[in-house]
Write a protein that holds these residues in place. Structure first.
Motif, short mmCIF file in Angstrom:
data_model
loop_
_atom_site.label_atom_id
_atom_site.label_comp_id
_atom_site.label_asym_id
_atom_site.label_seq_id
_atom_site.Cartn_x
_atom_site.Cartn_y
_atom_site.Cartn_z
N GLN A 124 8.07 -5.24 17.93
CA GLN A 124 8.78 -3.96 17.83
C GLN A 124 8.90 -3.51 16.38
O GLN A 124 8.76 -2.33 16.06
N LYS A 125 9.16 -4.48 15.51
CA LYS A 125 9.25 -4.14 14.07
C LYS A 125 7.89 -3.63 13.57
O LYS A 125 7.81 -2.71 12.75
N LYS A 126 6.84 -4.25 14.11
CA LYS A 126 5.51 -3.83 13.71
C LYS A 126 5.27 -2.37 14.12
O LYS A 126 4.69 -1.59 13.37
N GLU A 134 0.82 -7.47 6.36
CA GLU A 134 0.81 -8.27 7.59
C GLU A 134 2.23 -8.73 7.92
O GLU A 134 2.66 -8.68 9.06
N GLU A 135 2.93 -9.16 6.87
CA GLU A 135 4.29 -9.63 7.08
C GLU A 135 5.26 -8.49 6.83
O GLU A 135 5.33 -7.94 5.74
N ILE A 136 6.00 -8.15 7.87
CA ILE A 136 6.89 -6.99 7.76
C ILE A 136 8.30 -7.45 7.45
O ILE A 136 8.86 -8.30 8.15
N VAL A 137 8.86 -6.88 6.40
CA VAL A 137 10.26 -7.17 6.07
C VAL A 137 11.02 -5.86 6.20
O VAL A 137 10.77 -4.92 5.43
N LEU A 138 11.88 -5.78 7.17
CA LEU A 138 12.60 -4.52 7.40
C LEU A 138 14.09 -4.71 7.12
O LEU A 138 14.64 -5.78 7.38
N PRO A 139 14.73 -3.68 6.61
CA PRO A 139 16.16 -3.81 6.30
C PRO A 139 17.01 -3.76 7.58
O PRO A 139 16.51 -3.41 8.65
N ASP A 140 18.25 -4.06 7.43
CA ASP A 140 19.17 -4.07 8.57
C ASP A 140 19.76 -2.66 8.78
O ASP A 140 20.92 -2.40 8.45
N PRO A 184 -2.87 -5.04 11.57
CA PRO A 184 -1.85 -4.19 12.19
C PRO A 184 -1.53 -4.53 13.63
O PRO A 184 -0.45 -4.20 14.12
N THR A 185 -2.47 -5.19 14.33
CA THR A 185 -2.21 -5.45 15.75
C THR A 185 -1.57 -6.82 15.99
O THR A 185 -1.27 -7.16 17.13
N ASN A 186 -1.37 -7.57 14.92
CA ASN A 186 -0.68 -8.87 15.06
C ASN A 186 0.71 -8.65 15.62
O ASN A 186 1.50 -7.90 15.06
N GLY A 187 1.02 -9.33 16.68
CA GLY A 187 2.37 -9.22 17.23
C GLY A 187 2.50 -8.13 18.28
O GLY A 187 3.52 -8.08 18.98
N LEU A 188 1.51 -7.28 18.40
CA LEU A 188 1.59 -6.20 19.41
C LEU A 188 1.11 -6.73 20.75
O LEU A 188 0.14 -7.48 20.81
N ASP A 236 17.79 2.54 17.57
CA ASP A 236 17.62 1.08 17.73
C ASP A 236 17.83 0.39 16.39
O ASP A 236 17.37 0.86 15.36
N SER A 237 18.48 -0.76 16.45
CA SER A 237 18.72 -1.53 15.22
C SER A 237 17.50 -2.41 14.92
O SER A 237 17.02 -3.13 15.79
N LEU A 238 17.02 -2.39 13.71
CA LEU A 238 15.84 -3.18 13.34
C LEU A 238 16.14 -4.67 13.38
O LEU A 238 15.26 -5.49 13.65
N ARG A 239 17.38 -5.02 13.12
CA ARG A 239 17.73 -6.43 13.07
C ARG A 239 17.56 -7.10 14.44
O ARG A 239 17.22 -8.26 14.54
N ARG A 240 17.78 -6.31 15.48
CA ARG A 240 17.73 -6.90 16.83
C ARG A 240 16.35 -6.84 17.45
O ARG A 240 16.16 -7.19 18.60
N MET A 241 15.37 -6.38 16.68
CA MET A 241 14.03 -6.18 17.25
C MET A 241 13.17 -7.41 17.13
O MET A 241 13.32 -8.21 16.20
N SER A 242 12.21 -7.52 18.03
CA SER A 242 11.23 -8.60 17.95
C SER A 242 10.20 -8.23 16.89
O SER A 242 10.17 -7.09 16.40
N LEU A 243 9.33 -9.19 16.58
CA LEU A 243 8.27 -8.95 15.58
C LEU A 243 7.39 -7.77 15.98
O LEU A 243 7.07 -6.89 15.17
#
Lengths: 236, 275
Positions: free
Chosen positions: B132-134, B82-88, B154-158, B123-130
């Motif tokens: 978009q990261k999802k 549910e909680e997405i942690v993406l690298p920079d 999976p649809t949280n934040g979409l 696209d840079s992941l750091r600059r994305m909203s929740l």
């Protein structure tokens, strides 16, 4: 893909970490290099001993950063790292290899920095790699202390440094206590200071000779314990 | 494919979260995992993906225990948390980091997801909203093409259009022998996709049935006087609920009404399907 131990998967793990962190690594190398220049300008780098001192200090800082890096992977990954298709052993070995790369990277930056400083007017003899152990009294201790720091960061999410220093202090106290006991047995201060029993001397001699190999074995044991702990790690 | 036998788990010793869980996940089905907050949906997904170890009982994925976290077992599953942690890094670099680990990684699905979600590989992941990261995380989850996919909300934040895109992508990407377990509160987002539903309540599974079976036994409509009612609630059109289906025809299932019926005290729904 072979589902047993795979060097290729270790390569993928290392590559993934490099892609993720290369900016930080390059910035860190730059910061180390700038630090070296600042030291030369402010304090001056002259003797071999000074260079060794800076090497050990910088190495310690880099090692602490490495431990924190491992801690973040283990404790803050939110699951993706643990569910990556690689065995626990492959992931653990990738940790250790990254530690080696950290050391190699730091050494490269250090020596390249020294060479460049000398080329731009520095008047000092550059320390050789073989002289690294000049100031180190025991290689066993040099292996054990980092192993304990590494294990501590692997196991504990918080206060890892504090716990590891407490553990190392306890170990030093224990060794000191045992040494004192053996010393007191071998030398009788209250009667004749020159009266030393042969068996006690032999025991002391054996302990002194076994100290380094024992510490090296302890280091491997600590690393193995780290592997077992990593295998049992849950994401609670 | 996935089998849980008498699995018990609790974060604390005297407070079990899951009690005597017995579950068999068949290939080729999309499961909706429903439950109230704190019932153990995420915990169940973590147990099946090897992030948590059962206190007792057995959990197996393709015959292997996920708690061993072997490469062969992990290649068969993908967990989208549910909680997405993406690298920079960029989107392209992120997918490049993890694609090699999955032997069946599908480039066509990746391209389809990137295009459908309107992402760009640079696209840079750091600059994305929740949200978009999802989308990026969903792209990896679907492209990995593992036999089992676990998705936690999976649809949280979409946004609304992206939810529709997600449904289409899920429907088109999933192979016949793939299984997906989706834990969600947003039942309406996924009603059209789910084949089977698992409902957790009070530490156990109160219902684990396909929608076809449910539709054959229950009807979800306006309640009439002579209906055998399992659950009812007022609505703008009158009293609606889950009633016994006596018509012999399969009826469409309302997941919301089904869930409310299943978690009522008295276990009427459980007894209906176990009888």
């Amino acid at each position: 893909m072979n589902n047993n131990f795979s060097l290729q998967r270790i390569k993928y793990l290392l590559l993934a970490d490099w892609i993720e962190n290369r900016k930080f690594f390059l910035l860190g190398a730059g910061a180390l290099f700038i630090g070296l220049i600042a030291i030369q300008l402010l304090l001056g780098i002259r003797s071999i001993e000074t260079q060794l001192a800076y090497f050990y200090l910088g190495g310690f800082v880099v090692f602490v950063y490495y431990c924190q890096y491992i801690s973040n992977k283990v404790h803050k990954s939110k699951g993706l790292f643990y569910t990556l298709p690689a065995n626990n052993l492959e992931k653990y070995l990738s940790f250790l290899l990254e530690g080696l790369f950290f050391f190699v990277g730091f050494s490269c930056v250090f020596w390249i920095g020294l060479f460049m400083l000398k080329a731009f007017g520095g008047s000092f003899t550059i320390v050789k790699f073989s002289q690294l152990y000049m100031g180190v009294s025991d290689i066993g201790l040099l292996c054990l202390v980092p192993s304990i720091l590494f294990l501590s960061h692997l196991v504990f999410r918080r206060y890892a440094m504090l716990i590891s220093f407490a553990g190392i202090s306890l170990f030093v106290l224990l060794v000191g206590w045992i040494s004192l006991k053996v010393l007191l047995v071998s030398v009788d201060y209250w009667s004749d200071p020159y009266s030393i029993s042969n068996s006690a001397l032999e025991a002391l001699d054996f302990l002194m000779q076994s100290f380094t190999p024992a510490l090296l074995v302890c280091s491997f044991v600590v690393l193995y314990v780290g592997y077992l702990k990593f295998k049992k790690k849950e994401l609670r | 494919m996935i089998g849980l036998t008498n699995v018990n788990f609790g974060y604390q010793k005297k407070k079990p979260v899951l009690r005597d869980i017995n579950l068999l996940v068949e290939p080729g089905m999309i499961y909706g995992l429903l439950g109230k907050n704190g019932e153990g949906k995420t915990t169940l997904l973590k147990l099946m993906s090897g992030l948590l170890f059962p206190d007792s009982g057995e959990c197996k994925v393709f015959g292997e225990m996920p708690s061993k976290r072997t490469a062969s077992c992990l290649q068969n599953l993908f967990l989208l948390p549910e909680e997405i942690v993406l690298p920079d890094v960029s989107v392209g670099e992120y997918l490049k980091m993890y694609a090699p680990f999955y032997p069946d990684f599908d480039e066509n699905i990746r391209l389809n997801c990137i295009e459908s979600f309107g992402l760009s590989m640079s696209d840079s992941l750091r600059r994305m909203s929740l949200g978009q990261k999802k989308k990026v995380a969903i792209t990896l989850a679907l492209s990995a093409n593992t036999p089992v996919v676990f998705m936690d909300e999976p649809t949280n934040g979409l946004d609304i259009p992206s939810k529709s895109v997600f449904r289409k992508l899920l429907g088109s990407s999933i192979r016949e022998n793939q299984s997906v377990i989706i834990s969600t509160h947003q039942v309406r987002d996924l009603e059209s996709l789910i084949d089977s539903v698992i409902i957790l309540d009070r530490g156990g599974i109160v219902l684990n049935r396909s929608l076809d079976e449910i539709g054959n036994r229950l009807d979800f409509r306006k309640v009439e006087a002579d209906d055998t009612v399992f659950y009812s609630e007022p609505s703008p059109v009158g009293v609606v609920g889950a009633v016994l289906n006596e018509s012999g025809e399969k009826r469409p299932v309302s997941l919301e009404l089904l869930f409310n019926a299943a978690v009522l005290p008295g276990d009427k729904i459980r007894h209906l399907f176990n009888s």
